[in-house]
Design an enzyme around this catalytic site. Structure first.
Site, PDB file in Angstrom:
ATOM      1  CE1 TYR A  54      -3.141  -2.990   0.609  1.00 34.78           C
ATOM      2  CE2 TYR A  54      -3.519  -2.256   2.554  1.00 34.78           C
ATOM      3  CZ  TYR A  54      -3.828  -3.078   1.733  1.00 34.78           C
ATOM      4  OH  TYR A  54      -4.777  -4.107   1.698  1.00 34.78           O
ATOM      5  CG  HIS A 112      -0.841  -8.936   0.087  1.00 37.12           C
ATOM      6  ND1 HIS A 112      -0.557  -7.386   0.292  1.00 37.12           N
ATOM      7  CD2 HIS A 112      -2.185  -8.853   0.143  1.00 37.12           C
ATOM      8  CE1 HIS A 112      -1.765  -6.756   0.038  1.00 37.12           C
ATOM      9  NE2 HIS A 112      -2.405  -7.483   0.048  1.00 37.12           N
TER      10      HIS A 112
END
Length: 279
Positions: A54, A112
């Site tokens: 991010y 992830h």
């Protein structure tokens, strides 16, 4: 400012994890991200979710530091990106994440995606190493299908705490919810508003108008009814508050049935490295 006196209720916790939180995907402006985290925490949120990819871990850390909320009250989660899932990559990138976040440890660290450099027998022992060092409290996975979970469980001595996946009324993940119901794994739903698509579904609007609330609140309340921890992203105070107020919305059986009857599997997040055989 401590927890908002107008907040609908305190957020319940499962094994220490608040079952409602703030997502930060695509909240890339550092000042805006830090302010949204601070605002949410001072409103009553106690669960903040970020990830290495991010690019906002430093801003999230700034927001946590700026909030008038003790660090020990905040459940903080981040994720190791798919380029760093070899043993050294897991350890070194997580140490960098902690430095960016300005914390000594995170409450939950996710794989992830089961993709690219991911190899269960190399990746997961590195997560256990981080836990043994006190840098990680819980081990999680993200975007895992049941067979990925089963493979991971064969490798891990530590339990898998949570699996984070896209989940909302347009992608209800019924089979995955049924699977984890037979385990001790929590399901955490990202993009719980289907990236805004829930605002254009007549059945959700019907329930929202019945209760005098937003479609966002209906979707978040529906996820809560299904036992899914939602982490909606919001940047401005109005949206942060609207999502928060979903905690005060109780859907009745008719409402839940109306939303269940939507019967769609519209995935909003598409990637070239997703697991095969997604809905």
């Amino acid at each position: 400012m401590s927890q908002d006196s107008q907040s609908p209720e305190s957020v319940s916790r499962v094994d220490g994890m608040p079952t409602f939180g703030l997502g930060t995907w695509e909240n890339e402006n550092p000042e805006q991200c830090a302010e949204s985290v601070r605002t949410a925490l001072e409103m009553g949120y106690r669960h903040v979710d970020t990830a290495q990819i991010y690019g906002n871990e430093s801003a999230v850390g700034d927001g946590i530091a700026a909030a008038d909320v003790p660090r020990e009250e905040v459940f903080l989660a981040t994720k190791v990106w798919i380029d760093h899932l070899d043993r050294d990559g897991v350890v070194e990138s997580t140490e960098e994440s902690l430095e960016k976040l300005g914390v000594d440890s995170v409450d939950l660290l996710y794989v992830h995606w089961p993709s690219r450099t991911y190899d269960a027998e190399e990746t997961l022992p590195a997560f256990e190493e981080l836990k043994s060092r006190g840098l990680v409290d819980r081990i999680g996975v993200s975007n895992f299908e049941p067979h990925h979970i089963e493979e991971a469980q064969e490798v891990l001595d530590e339990p898998i705490f949570a699996n984070q996946v896209e989940c909302h009324p347009l992608l209800p993940q019924a089979e995955l919810r049924e699977y984890v119901a037979g385990t001790d794994i929590e399901l955490v739903g990202y993009s719980p508003l289907a990236r805004g698509a829930v605002f254009d579904v007549p059945a959700i609007t019907e329930v929202a108008e019945k209760h005098g609330v937003s479609e966002a609140q209906v979707s978040l309340a529906w996820l809560r009814e299904k036992g899914v921890t939602a982490i909606p992203k919001a940047t401005g105070e109005a949206h942060i508050r609207d999502n928060w107020e979903s905690l005060g919305l109780e859907l009745d059986e008719e409402d839940v049935a109306t939303i269940d009857a939507i019967d769609r599997t519209d995935r909003q997040v598409h990637t070239s490295f997703a697991p095969e055989a997604w809905d």
